[in-house]
Scaffold this motif. Structure first.
Motif, short mmCIF file in Angstrom:
data_model
loop_
_atom_site.label_atom_id
_atom_site.label_comp_id
_atom_site.label_asym_id
_atom_site.label_seq_id
_atom_site.Cartn_x
_atom_site.Cartn_y
_atom_site.Cartn_z
N PRO A 248 57.50 18.15 59.29
CA PRO A 248 57.86 16.73 59.22
C PRO A 248 57.71 16.07 60.59
N PHE A 249 57.14 14.88 60.63
CA PHE A 249 56.78 14.25 61.89
C PHE A 249 57.97 14.12 62.84
N ASP A 250 59.09 13.58 62.36
CA ASP A 250 60.25 13.38 63.23
C ASP A 250 60.72 14.70 63.84
N LYS A 251 60.76 15.74 63.01
CA LYS A 251 61.17 17.05 63.51
C LYS A 251 60.17 17.59 64.52
N GLY A 252 58.89 17.35 64.25
CA GLY A 252 57.86 17.81 65.18
C GLY A 252 58.01 17.19 66.55
N VAL A 253 58.31 15.91 66.59
CA VAL A 253 58.49 15.23 67.87
C VAL A 253 59.65 15.84 68.66
N SER A 254 60.75 16.13 67.98
CA SER A 254 61.90 16.72 68.67
C SER A 254 61.61 18.15 69.12
N LEU A 255 60.84 18.90 68.32
CA LEU A 255 60.48 20.26 68.71
C LEU A 255 59.60 20.27 69.96
N VAL A 256 58.69 19.30 70.04
CA VAL A 256 57.84 19.19 71.22
C VAL A 256 58.71 18.99 72.48
N THR A 257 59.69 18.13 72.38
CA THR A 257 60.58 17.87 73.51
C THR A 257 61.30 19.15 73.94
N GLU A 258 61.79 19.91 72.95
CA GLU A 258 62.48 21.17 73.27
C GLU A 258 61.53 22.17 73.92
N MET A 259 60.31 22.24 73.42
CA MET A 259 59.36 23.25 73.89
C MET A 259 58.87 22.99 75.31
N GLN A 260 58.90 21.74 75.73
CA GLN A 260 58.38 21.39 77.06
C GLN A 260 59.04 22.19 78.17
N SER A 261 60.31 22.55 77.99
CA SER A 261 61.04 23.26 79.05
C SER A 261 60.51 24.68 79.26
N ILE A 262 59.79 25.20 78.27
CA ILE A 262 59.25 26.55 78.38
C ILE A 262 57.96 26.57 79.19
N LEU A 263 57.24 25.46 79.18
CA LEU A 263 55.88 25.41 79.72
C LEU A 263 55.85 25.00 81.19
N PRO A 264 54.76 25.36 81.89
CA PRO A 264 54.63 24.96 83.29
C PRO A 264 54.63 23.44 83.44
N ALA A 265 55.22 22.96 84.51
CA ALA A 265 55.29 21.52 84.76
C ALA A 265 54.00 21.04 85.43
N GLY A 266 53.71 19.76 85.27
CA GLY A 266 52.60 19.15 85.99
C GLY A 266 51.25 19.27 85.32
N ILE A 267 51.20 19.87 84.12
CA ILE A 267 49.94 20.01 83.38
C ILE A 267 50.14 19.36 82.02
N PRO A 268 49.20 18.55 81.55
CA PRO A 268 49.37 17.91 80.24
C PRO A 268 49.63 18.92 79.13
N LEU A 269 50.55 18.58 78.25
CA LEU A 269 50.88 19.48 77.15
C LEU A 269 49.66 19.80 76.31
N SER A 270 48.78 18.83 76.08
CA SER A 270 47.59 19.07 75.26
C SER A 270 46.73 20.18 75.85
N GLN A 271 46.59 20.20 77.17
CA GLN A 271 45.79 21.24 77.82
C GLN A 271 46.47 22.61 77.73
N LEU A 272 47.78 22.64 77.89
CA LEU A 272 48.50 23.90 77.79
C LEU A 272 48.44 24.45 76.36
N ALA A 273 48.48 23.55 75.38
CA ALA A 273 48.41 23.99 73.98
C ALA A 273 47.05 24.63 73.68
N ILE A 274 45.98 24.05 74.22
CA ILE A 274 44.65 24.63 74.02
C ILE A 274 44.51 25.92 74.81
#
Length: 332
Positions: A248-274
């Motif tokens: 569900p879109f709304d849930k997906g948006v909130s999950l993205v926000t939560e997941m950001q803390s796991i990933l390296p900072a300073g790099i676009p999320l789209s690039q890290l996902a690929i």
């Protein structure tokens, strides 16, 4: 043209770039896009060294293929041209129960004409029904088209892991196109290792979960009426898994926000996902769509990033298992 790392596509001799260009959006299913916009996307793809372009006969009822064909016809002989792969099987005269050898051949001839080629580089079955895959007859038809020279290689684009495993029973299969991303990780368990063992190339589609994993959407984002992220967000038009990976879109948006803390900072999320997808050795290429030239360049940069750390991969795996997987609607 910039150089990009390449990988061999399955049993073929095709050397394809790690990041490809998805051309679904050129048919209008992500909102209106002009011919000029499409050509600017193609220009940027070649500038970035993206030499695998993915399309299908039903994207805009042939518009995506026609745009690619028109663009390629403008290139001079010194320009390195991309490998173009297309798909067959979702046209109204075939899906869901009108599959015949003659009809498929007619559609393939139409694709070749629109793309301006005598022989199609790679044709993939386009999410055809499970029963059609199970009978196996459709693969024999593709083998005959290969012998005739109408197609060079064939594969299958599937919606579920069960379908993918079934297709891997075909010994002449070159590629398998699957949904695989941070919000849809199950293929890494059995499907990807088996494909790698059997020499079948994995082409990943929807790497950004219809844009969710770009990190650019808020919960109140409004999509164009012609965008599948509007009219198919709950699976009203086709498989819900093709839109936001079934979340569900709304849930997906909130999950993205939560997941950001796991990933390296300073790099676009789209690039890290690929980059996360490319870290899986069974993957040959990632098909990333773009509606703007700047998005093409950003997607291409993912190939140049260093692999994510083992610690990050483990954290993302746990996050998917504990927070994401239970939110997916439809078959995985």
């Amino acid at each position: 043209m910039m150089d990009m790392k390449k990988r061999t596509l399955g049993k073929s001799n095709f050397q394809v770039t790690e990041v490809g260009l998805g051309c679904w959006q050129l048919g209008g299913d992500f909102g209106p896009i002009s011919d000029a916009q499409a050509f600017s996307i193609f220009d940027q793809a070649l500038t970035c060294g993206i030499l695998l372009w993915d399309t299908a006969d039903v994207y805009g009822d042939g518009r995506s293929e026609s745009l690619i064909g028109r663009y390629l016809s403008t290139l001079d002989a010194t320009t390195q041209k991309p490998t173009v792969i297309t798909k067959v099987g979702r046209h109204a005269d075939l899906y869901p129960d009108g599959y015949t050898k003659d009809r498929i051949k007619k559609n393939l001839i139409g694709s070749a004409k629109r793309l301006g080629v005598a022989s199609l580089d790679l044709v993939q079955l386009h999410c055809v029904p499970f029963s059609v895959l199970q009978s196996g007859e459709i693969f024999r038809w593709l083998e005959s088209f290969q012998q005739e020279g109408l197609i060079k290689q064939f594969g299958a684009s599937v919606e579920t892991i069960e379908e993918g495993l079934l297709c891997l029973e075909q010994p002449k299969l070159t590629s398998l196109q699957v949904i695989f991303n941070l919000f849809r990780q199950d293929a890494a368990v059995e499907l990807l290792p088996r494909a790698e063992k059997q020499g079948v190339g994995i082409i990943v589609r929807l790497p950004l979960a219809s844009g969710l994993l770009s990190g650019k959407f808020g919960a109140n984002h409004v999509f164009d009426a012609t965008d599948h992220r509007n009219y198919n967000r709950d699976g009203a038009a086709f498989s819900v898994g093709e839109t936001f990976s079934g979340i569900p879109f709304d849930k997906g948006v909130s999950l993205v926000t939560e997941m950001q803390s796991i990933l390296p900072a300073g790099i676009p999320l789209s690039q890290l996902a690929i980059r996360w997808i490319l870290d899986h050795p069974a993957v040959t290429t990632v098909i990333a769509g773009a509606s703007k030239a700047a998005q093409v360049q950003s997607n291409a940069e993912a190939s140049r990033l260093a692999p994510l750390t083992e610690k990050t991969h483990k954290a993302l795996s746990h996050f998917y298992r504990d927070q994401v997987r239970g939110q997916i609607r439809g078959a995985i």
